[in-house]
Design a protein around this motif. Structure first.
Motif, mmCIF file in Angstrom:
data_model
loop_
_atom_site.group_PDB
_atom_site.id
_atom_site.type_symbol
_atom_site.label_atom_id
_atom_site.label_comp_id
_atom_site.label_asym_id
_atom_site.label_seq_id
_atom_site.Cartn_x
_atom_site.Cartn_y
_atom_site.Cartn_z
ATOM 1 N N ILE A 41 1.096 -1.466 -0.270
ATOM 2 C CA ILE A 41 -0.281 0.027 0.316
ATOM 3 C C ILE A 41 1.223 1.624 0.375
ATOM 4 N N VAL A 42 0.423 2.639 -0.470
ATOM 5 C CA VAL A 42 1.216 3.366 -0.519
ATOM 6 C C VAL A 42 0.392 4.918 -0.776
ATOM 7 N N TRP A 43 0.450 5.838 -0.017
ATOM 8 C CA TRP A 43 0.056 6.837 0.335
ATOM 9 C C TRP A 43 0.386 8.052 -0.614
ATOM 10 N N SER A 44 -0.472 8.751 -0.893
ATOM 11 C CA SER A 44 0.608 10.034 -1.547
ATOM 12 C C SER A 44 -0.744 11.112 -0.770
ATOM 13 N N ARG A 45 0.138 12.347 -1.195
ATOM 14 C CA ARG A 45 -0.380 13.403 -1.495
ATOM 15 C C ARG A 45 -0.281 15.032 -1.784
ATOM 16 N N GLY A 46 -1.042 15.152 -2.994
ATOM 17 C CA GLY A 46 -0.853 15.749 -4.013
ATOM 18 C C GLY A 46 0.676 15.611 -5.054
ATOM 19 N N GLY A 47 0.170 14.181 -4.947
ATOM 20 C CA GLY A 47 0.327 13.345 -6.555
ATOM 21 C C GLY A 47 1.723 12.818 -5.629
ATOM 22 N N GLY A 102 4.209 0.758 2.867
ATOM 23 C CA GLY A 102 3.604 0.015 4.181
ATOM 24 C C GLY A 102 3.422 -1.387 2.531
ATOM 25 N N ARG A 103 3.069 -2.088 4.230
ATOM 26 C CA ARG A 103 3.204 -4.326 3.342
ATOM 27 C C ARG A 103 1.226 -4.083 4.072
ATOM 28 N N GLY A 125 -16.901 -1.358 -0.823
ATOM 29 C CA GLY A 125 -17.376 -1.579 -2.258
ATOM 30 C C GLY A 125 -18.505 -2.210 -2.217
ATOM 31 N N ASP A 126 -19.061 -1.442 -3.389
ATOM 32 C CA ASP A 126 -20.674 -2.094 -3.675
ATOM 33 C C ASP A 126 -20.943 -3.194 -3.308
ATOM 34 N N GLU A 127 -19.887 -3.965 -3.948
ATOM 35 C CA GLU A 127 -20.400 -5.682 -3.166
ATOM 36 C C GLU A 127 -19.588 -6.138 -2.413
ATOM 37 N N LEU A 128 -18.040 -5.805 -1.921
ATOM 38 C CA LEU A 128 -17.224 -6.359 -1.784
ATOM 39 C C LEU A 128 -17.028 -5.342 -0.573
ATOM 40 N N ASP A 129 -16.447 -5.612 0.473
ATOM 41 C CA ASP A 129 -15.907 -5.192 1.416
ATOM 42 C C ASP A 129 -14.125 -5.550 2.093
ATOM 43 N N LEU A 130 -13.128 -4.756 2.269
ATOM 44 C CA LEU A 130 -12.105 -5.546 2.518
ATOM 45 C C LEU A 130 -11.340 -4.592 3.425
ATOM 46 N N HIS A 131 -11.133 -5.754 3.944
ATOM 47 C CA HIS A 131 -9.695 -5.247 5.427
ATOM 48 C C HIS A 131 -8.637 -5.821 5.593
ATOM 49 N N PHE A 132 -8.060 -5.118 5.835
ATOM 50 C CA PHE A 132 -6.667 -5.002 5.218
ATOM 51 C C PHE A 132 -5.388 -4.830 7.203
ATOM 52 N N ALA A 133 -4.894 -5.865 7.458
ATOM 53 C CA ALA A 133 -3.229 -5.305 8.107
ATOM 54 C C ALA A 133 -2.461 -4.540 7.445
ATOM 55 N N ILE A 134 -2.193 -3.737 8.182
ATOM 56 C CA ILE A 134 -0.617 -2.601 8.177
ATOM 57 C C ILE A 134 0.748 -3.184 8.726
ATOM 58 N N HIS A 135 1.331 -3.419 7.783
ATOM 59 C CA HIS A 135 2.544 -3.284 8.749
ATOM 60 C C HIS A 135 3.655 -2.388 8.027
ATOM 61 N N GLU A 136 5.030 -2.864 8.494
ATOM 62 C CA GLU A 136 6.010 -2.027 7.755
ATOM 63 C C GLU A 136 6.047 -0.851 7.303
ATOM 64 N N LEU A 137 6.062 0.311 7.915
ATOM 65 C CA LEU A 137 5.413 0.781 7.540
ATOM 66 C C LEU A 137 6.568 2.377 7.619
ATOM 67 N N ARG A 138 6.576 2.863 5.918
ATOM 68 C CA ARG A 138 8.436 3.692 5.865
ATOM 69 C C ARG A 138 7.887 4.436 5.067
ATOM 70 N N PRO A 139 8.801 5.637 5.021
ATOM 71 C CA PRO A 139 8.945 6.832 4.574
ATOM 72 C C PRO A 139 9.009 6.621 2.804
#
Length: 161
Positions: free
Chosen positions: A54-60, A66-67, A146-160
């Protein structure tokens, strides 16, 4: 072992106390994750099950990587929860150590962690994902509606980024 040992007795009071303690620990980690990494406000993200990221961004601009471990999903049509360890369609990169959650359920006679699927009522879904995040020592939880399916994740190993 496919099911909770029939000789073991489910202790509902124990389960409720385990879920409450997990909610406290995971809630604290979730709050720290959001505050320390700036995961509020105008934040975009994208995730990939193929490589379990997973990757987060702000302003592109990417600012955090993270994993992910897919914990499970809620099917809105069937109104059921399905554990990721019971979902053959998921890539192994997205499963992380989810089998540890099932083993934990087997060892402690917690059927909710062992049944591949169950009715997706709010309380058992919340308990399942919180206890899973605690067993996995996740830094936090992420929810993808989601419309038909919701997904649930655990987040690990966050790094800049």
């Amino acid at each position: 072992m496919d099911h909770v040992d029939r000789r073991a007795t489910h202790d509902h009071e124990l389960w409720e106390s385990v879920a409450a303690a997990a909610r406290n620990r995971v809630g604290q980690r979730q709050g720290r994750m959001i505050a320390e990494h700036g995961l509020s406000g105008d934040v975009q993200y994208h995730w990939s099950m193929d490589d379990g990221t997973i990757v987060w961004s702000r302003g592109g601009r990417d600012f955090l990587h993270g994993r992910i471990t897919v914990i499970g999903s809620v099917d809105h049509v069937q109104r059921t929860w399905l554990w990721s360890w019971a979902n053959d369609s998921l890539p192994s990169a997205a499963l992380g150590d989810i089998a540890d959650v099932r083993r934990h359920g087997e060892e402690h006679a917690f059927p909710l962690l062992v049944w591949p699927s169950f009715r997706a009522d709010p309380t058992p879904v919340a308990q399942a994902r919180i206890v899973a995040a605690d067993v996995l020592a996740a830094e936090g939880l992420w929810f993808e509606p989601g419309d038909e399916l919701d997904l649930h994740f655990a987040i690990h190993e966050l790094r800049p980024a």
